[in-house]
Design a protein around this motif. Structure first.
Motif, PDB file in Angstrom:
ATOM      1  N   SER A 211       0.905  -1.237   0.073  1.00 53.13           N
ATOM      2  CA  SER A 211       0.136   0.144  -0.016  1.00 53.13           C
ATOM      3  C   SER A 211       0.579   1.288  -0.125  1.00 53.13           C
ATOM      4  O   SER A 211       0.306   2.327  -0.435  1.00 53.13           O
ATOM      5  CB  SER A 211      -0.844  -0.008   1.061  1.00 53.13           C
ATOM      6  OG  SER A 211      -0.223  -0.287   2.140  1.00 53.13           O
ATOM      7  N   HIS A 212       2.082   1.113   0.445  1.00 52.66           N
ATOM      8  CA  HIS A 212       3.109   2.457   0.346  1.00 52.66           C
ATOM      9  C   HIS A 212       3.534   2.697  -0.776  1.00 52.66           C
ATOM     10  O   HIS A 212       4.502   3.492  -1.098  1.00 52.66           O
ATOM     11  CB  HIS A 212       3.795   2.597   1.500  1.00 52.66           C
ATOM     12  CG  HIS A 212       4.786   1.101   1.595  1.00 52.66           C
ATOM     13  ND1 HIS A 212       4.372   0.124   2.446  1.00 52.66           N
ATOM     14  CD2 HIS A 212       5.890   0.819   1.150  1.00 52.66           C
ATOM     15  CE1 HIS A 212       5.424  -0.916   1.992  1.00 52.66           C
ATOM     16  NE2 HIS A 212       6.286  -0.402   1.462  1.00 52.66           N
ATOM     17  N   LEU A 213       3.385   1.896  -1.808  1.00 57.33           N
ATOM     18  CA  LEU A 213       4.045   2.144  -3.324  1.00 57.33           C
ATOM     19  C   LEU A 213       2.962   2.347  -4.160  1.00 57.33           C
ATOM     20  O   LEU A 213       1.833   2.220  -3.942  1.00 57.33           O
ATOM     21  CB  LEU A 213       4.695   0.574  -3.449  1.00 57.33           C
ATOM     22  CG  LEU A 213       5.640   0.073  -2.449  1.00 57.33           C
ATOM     23  CD1 LEU A 213       6.435  -1.131  -3.309  1.00 57.33           C
ATOM     24  CD2 LEU A 213       6.832   1.255  -2.425  1.00 57.33           C
ATOM     25  N   THR A 214       3.404   2.827  -5.351  1.00 57.89           N
ATOM     26  CA  THR A 214       2.576   2.985  -6.467  1.00 57.89           C
ATOM     27  C   THR A 214       1.872   2.168  -7.131  1.00 57.89           C
ATOM     28  O   THR A 214       2.247   0.970  -7.055  1.00 57.89           O
ATOM     29  CB  THR A 214       3.371   4.160  -7.510  1.00 57.89           C
ATOM     30  OG1 THR A 214       2.397   4.555  -8.467  1.00 57.89           O
ATOM     31  CG2 THR A 214       4.249   3.060  -8.089  1.00 57.89           C
ATOM     32  N   THR A 215       0.706   2.616  -7.645  1.00 60.04           N
ATOM     33  CA  THR A 215      -0.170   1.734  -8.620  1.00 60.04           C
ATOM     34  C   THR A 215       0.580   1.561  -9.987  1.00 60.04           C
ATOM     35  O   THR A 215       0.094   0.926 -10.845  1.00 60.04           O
ATOM     36  CB  THR A 215      -1.409   2.169  -8.522  1.00 60.04           C
ATOM     37  OG1 THR A 215      -1.481   3.592  -9.289  1.00 60.04           O
ATOM     38  CG2 THR A 215      -2.065   2.090  -7.337  1.00 60.04           C
ATOM     39  N   GLY A 216       1.406   2.756 -10.212  1.00 60.93           N
ATOM     40  CA  GLY A 216       1.613   3.013 -11.664  1.00 60.93           C
ATOM     41  C   GLY A 216       0.728   3.603 -12.216  1.00 60.93           C
ATOM     42  O   GLY A 216      -0.296   4.232 -11.833  1.00 60.93           O
ATOM     43  N   GLY A 217       0.895   3.864 -13.688  1.00 63.97           N
ATOM     44  CA  GLY A 217       0.124   4.670 -14.389  1.00 63.97           C
ATOM     45  C   GLY A 217       0.415   4.580 -15.982  1.00 63.97           C
ATOM     46  O   GLY A 217       1.595   4.043 -16.225  1.00 63.97           O
TER      47      GLY A 217
END
Length: 549
Positions: A211-217
């Motif tokens: 949860s503390h990392l990005t989902t990307g995009g």
């Protein structure tokens, strides 16, 4: 639009933000809302177990939405009468509601319409004994940039709130005609040119796995939706890695097709309509198995989308496959930036498994350092100096979110026509160099990293060099998850020697404790327009890497 009819009139962007987020929250039924005690403690890493402990889904609904099914098998179960469309769609709407409350995944929530559509599908099945199509009752989510009649298409711009579309995008209509039920749209970054999913309208999405990392995009909301299993299948778009980065960051499968395979006409543009950078954007699925990606593609192609989208090429996915041997696998271990230890392990273990299974593996040397590809792509992406997002944001006075600056595009100036020609010439030279190496190596597919790292802290995925190269040369690629970062297996590289400052900065981001559990993925590339064979090859490769059949 008259002043009195203008939904933005007299409102600050903060007021519009509050109103839009309140509208979104109102579309989740009260009985599906998490109570304070349902939320995990601060610092919880994996958000997914909450769906089993909150009590909102029944055991049957947990089974429907769980790992027992991918979209392909779920469609078969509905067609066999094991489940009704309504109970399947209800289960996924509930799960999407939970996932959204934990991770801020959804934009336009369509639960009410979805449940009505599912009930109609059941009536048809009951009266005829037949499904309406191969996706009958399969819940889907779409990236925010697609239109659905009666719902906003903001693309993360405050200037577009409370202006519902008067049409549905053709691809969405196609899957609905095949029986799919679209339950929501998913979050994107401001400008749609960021490898994170954060905008002023909806906020930032959170990675369900770590949860503390990005989902990307930019299809980060869709990547997160699939990781939480908010739908059985999702649709994103990709111009620099926007399907592949979120798939890798969230530990799911993703497919960027060649241009001309999947229709993209009629989506909600994030830039000037009619613009042509020389790097084509494409639509692609994100899901739970390689066969789901092929299943979706086959359904779309069977509908003959070239009859409504002039960019779609007929007959390139419908020819007999004739190869009678395992694909020869080229491999790229690194270029431009040395990957973090988990990525290096993912590549080396994948190569070892393939060799043990009898695959021939050959080294592949790109014609240029991938940082040079980023120089080409960032100039072509900003031909107008991002005048379109600047115009949209100026309408309400909303500011750029931090990740828009961090990615490095915002400050780049517009290009003259002569400069545009020059940069496209460089892109053409790159394509020729890649083709020459492909012919020299005589590989069928290419295995390589998706990025120089796994998912990173939000806003820090600023280099797309491992993905954007395949947009520049228009080769299809598939993302296959192969594991998770492990501090014991992936310690810091104490002998690391930086090739340059960017390499040093990238390696400095790595902390085994922070990245623990982050999904590891590989990227498998096929030759341009060789999508049909690539999907078949990746199915064979995935069976070796993950034991899937």
């Amino acid at each position: 639009m008259t002043a009195s009819a203008n939904p933005l009139a007299g409102k600050t962007w903060k007021e519009l933000q509050a109103a839009k987020q309140a509208e979104r929250a109102s579309r989740i039924p009260e009985e599906w809302k998490l109570k304070p005690e349902h939320f995990p403690p601060e610092g919880t890493v994996d958000m997914r177990p909450v769906v089993k402990t909150c009590g909102i889904l029944s055991e049957r609904e947990l089974k429907i939405t769980g790992d027992d099914y991918d979209a392909t098998s779920l469609a078969a179960a509905v067609a066999a009468g094991e489940y009704t469309a309504l109970e399947v769609v209800t289960a996924f709407c509930k799960r999407a509601a939970v996932g959204h409350q934990l991770c801020n995944i959804l934009t336009e929530i369509m639960f009410t319409d979805a449940l009505e559509q599912a009930a109609k599908l059941d009536e048809i099945f009951k009266s005829t004994g037949k499904v309406v199509g191969p996706l009958h009752g399969v819940p889907m989510t779409f990236k925010e940039c697609f239109h659905f009649k009666g719902y906003d298409s903001t693309n993360g711009y405050m200037a577009r709130v409370f202006q519902p579309s008067d049409k549905t995008s053709p691809l969405a209509e196609l899957v609905q005609a095949a029986g799919a039920v679209v339950i929501a749209k998913t979050n994107v970054p401001q400008t749609m040119l960021v490898a994170d999913s954060h905008n002023n309208v909806f906020g930032r999405s959170k990675n369900p796995v770590v949860s503390h990392l990005t989902t990307g995009g930019s299809s980060g909301g869709e990547g997160a939706a699939q990781a939480f299993r908010c739908s059985a299948l999702g649709i994103g778009t990709d111009v620099g890695g926007s399907v592949r980065i979120p798939a890798a960051a969230n530990g799911v499968y993703g497919y960027k097709p060649s241009y001309g395979v999947i229709p993209m006409t009629g989506y909600s543009y994030s830039g000037w309509t009619g613009s042509n950078t020389g790097i084509p954007a494409v639509t692609g699925p994100i899901g739970h198995s390689i066969r789901d990606l092929a299943f979706f593609t086959k359904i779309v192609r069977a509908a003959k989308p070239w009859n409504f989208d002039p960019a779609v090429i007929p007959n390139i996915m419908e020819l007999p496959l004739t190869r009678d041997h395992k694909p020869i696998v080229g491999v790229i271990h690194q270029s431009g930036l040395k990957p973090h230890p988990p990525i290096r392990r993912g590549i080396s273990e994948s190569v070892s498994k393939l060799q043990a299974a009898g695959f021939e593996v050959r080294d592949f040397n790109l014609p240029v350092d991938l940082r040079a590809v980023r120089t080409i792509s960032e100039q072509l992406f900003t031909l107008d100096g991002l005048s379109y997002p600047r115009k949209e944001m100026a309408k309400t006075g909303e500011p750029p979110v931090p990740s828009v600056h961090e990615i490095g595009f915002w400050e780049l100036p517009p290009k003259t026509q002569e400069e545009t020609w020059a940069w496209n010439t460089k892109r053409g030279e790159l394509a020729k160099g890649v083709l020459d190496e492909w012919v020299r190596v005589r590989c069928d597919v290419l295995l390589m990293p998706v990025g120089a790292h796994t998912a990173v802290p939000p806003g820090k995925w600023t280099s797309d060099i491992y993905t954007v190269v395949w947009n520049c040369v228009d080769y299809p690629t598939v993302i296959v998850p192969v594991g998770n970062a492990d501090p014991e297996k992936d310690p810091r590289d104490e002998e690391f020697k930086a090739m340059h400052e960017a390499d040093e900065s990238n390696q400095a981001m790595y902390d085994p404790a922070i990245y623990k559990g982050a999904p590891i993925a590989v990227q498998i590339v096929g030759p341009r327009l060789g999508d049909q064979q690539l999907l078949k090859d990746v199915e064979m490769i995935d069976a070796v890497l993950n034991g899937n059949k």
